[in-house]
Design a protein around this motif. Structure first.
Motif, PDB file in Angstrom:
ATOM      1  N   VAL A  46      -4.118   3.312  -2.496  1.00 18.48           N
ATOM      2  CA  VAL A  46      -3.553   2.196  -3.253  1.00 18.48           C
ATOM      3  C   VAL A  46      -2.126   2.518  -3.676  1.00 18.48           C
ATOM      4  N   LEU A  47      -1.922   3.749  -4.159  1.00 18.57           N
ATOM      5  CA  LEU A  47      -0.579   4.172  -4.543  1.00 18.57           C
ATOM      6  C   LEU A  47       0.370   4.124  -3.351  1.00 18.57           C
ATOM      7  N   GLN A  48      -0.153   4.468  -2.183  1.00 22.00           N
ATOM      8  CA  GLN A  48       0.649   4.436  -0.956  1.00 22.00           C
ATOM      9  C   GLN A  48       1.111   3.017  -0.667  1.00 22.00           C
ATOM     10  N   LYS A  49       0.208   2.059  -0.780  1.00 22.91           N
ATOM     11  CA  LYS A  49       0.549   0.659  -0.530  1.00 22.91           C
ATOM     12  C   LYS A  49       1.547   0.131  -1.558  1.00 22.91           C
ATOM     13  N   MET A  50       1.494   0.698  -2.756  1.00 22.47           N
ATOM     14  CA  MET A  50       2.407   0.275  -3.824  1.00 22.47           C
ATOM     15  C   MET A  50       3.758   0.991  -3.741  1.00 22.47           C
ATOM     16  N   GLY A  51       3.874   1.932  -2.823  1.00 23.31           N
ATOM     17  CA  GLY A  51       5.124   2.661  -2.667  1.00 23.31           C
ATOM     18  C   GLY A  51       5.397   3.667  -3.764  1.00 23.31           C
ATOM     19  N   ALA A  52       4.323   4.164  -4.397  1.00 24.93           N
ATOM     20  CA  ALA A  52       4.498   5.044  -5.552  1.00 24.93           C
ATOM     21  C   ALA A  52       4.349   6.526  -5.222  1.00 24.93           C
ATOM     22  N   VAL A  53       3.735   6.851  -4.100  1.00 25.47           N
ATOM     23  CA  VAL A  53       3.444   8.250  -3.792  1.00 25.47           C
ATOM     24  C   VAL A  53       4.720   9.082  -3.713  1.00 25.47           C
ATOM     25  N   GLU A  54       5.715   8.582  -3.024  1.00 25.37           N
ATOM     26  CA  GLU A  54       6.971   9.325  -2.871  1.00 25.37           C
ATOM     27  C   GLU A  54       7.653   9.534  -4.216  1.00 25.37           C
ATOM     28  N   ALA A  55       7.665   8.492  -5.044  1.00 21.36           N
ATOM     29  CA  ALA A  55       8.314   8.589  -6.363  1.00 21.36           C
ATOM     30  C   ALA A  55       7.617   9.607  -7.252  1.00 21.36           C
ATOM     31  N   GLN A  56       6.299   9.688  -7.148  1.00 22.29           N
ATOM     32  CA  GLN A  56       5.548  10.581  -8.028  1.00 22.29           C
ATOM     33  C   GLN A  56       5.704  12.052  -7.660  1.00 22.29           C
ATOM     34  N   LYS A  57       6.231  12.329  -6.480  1.00 18.67           N
ATOM     35  CA  LYS A  57       6.470  13.727  -6.094  1.00 18.67           C
ATOM     36  C   LYS A  57       7.477  14.401  -7.022  1.00 18.67           C
ATOM     37  N   ALA A  58       8.315  13.604  -7.678  1.00 16.20           N
ATOM     38  CA  ALA A  58       9.346  14.161  -8.557  1.00 16.20           C
ATOM     39  C   ALA A  58       8.754  14.786  -9.814  1.00 16.20           C
TER      40      ALA A  58
END
Length: 203
Positions: A46-58
């Motif tokens: 779900v996070l992947q579809k929302m485009g959040a996974v990359e941002a959360q790596k920070a």
């Protein structure tokens, strides 16, 4: 004196504000500042579809908050995005898990404060913080906001977050807007202000 900053961030806006809050709190001598993130409740797909996974790596390196470790906090500053005028569900779930601390009165007399973000200028920043305060009052916490001595919240030359209830930032409908320098300054002010008051109470 120990101060925790407990936050949830999906796209990094609240994390940036949390870092600024920490900077301000660290200006107060004798204050130990700990950053914690609340557990994620959404599946990675779900996070992947929302485009959040990359941002959360920070901020994946920030330890996940454990309820029990917050019993010894002298102050806790919570940061959470707004969802329909309330704190995001991940934060609400974490708060619901603090009933053990409530039953022991662990936070009675401790300082509590809140900062937030929303997509738009009138997206519920104030209602989110105020509704969050209800939980802190049930815990017996001493609520500290962002006083008008932070003059940045009086500005009318730009669209900006921050109010007497706490620091805030406007993220944009697609998360395209990052916290402005004025909003980060408000977060730093809040961190220092909370730490100063908590130190007086603890002392």
């Amino acid at each position: 004196m120990k101060l925790f900053i407990v936050f949830y961030s999906m796209y990094g806006h609240i994390y940036q504000m949390a870092q600024a809050v920490a900077e301000g709190a660290k200006e107060v001598e004798g204050v130990q500042v700990e950053l914690r993130r609340v557990p994620e409740t959404l599946p990675e797909e779900v996070l992947q579809k929302m485009g959040a996974v990359e941002a959360q790596k920070a901020f994946v390196h920030i330890p996940v908050a454990a309820v029990d470790e917050l019993a010894d906090a002298d102050a806790i500053i919570f940061g959470a995005p707004t969802r329909y005028g309330n704190a995001v569900a991940q934060m609400r779930q974490f708060l619901d898990a603090t009933v053990g601390l409530w039953s022991k009165g662990a936070w009675v007399g401790k300082v509590g404060s809140v900062f937030t973000s929303s997509a738009t200028q009138h997206g519920g920043q104030e209602s989110t913080i105020l509704s969050f305060h209800t939980t802190l009052l049930h815990h017996g916490m001493v609520i500290v906001g962002l006083p008008y001595s932070f003059a940045g919240q009086m500005r009318i030359d730009e669209i900006t977050g921050c109010s007497p209830y706490g620091a805030s930032t406007i993220a944009g409908g697609r998360g395209e807007r990052l916290p402005s320098e004025n909003e980060l300054a408000g977060a730093r002010f809040q961190g220092k202000h909370v730490a100063s008051i908590a130190k007086k109470i603890a002392g």
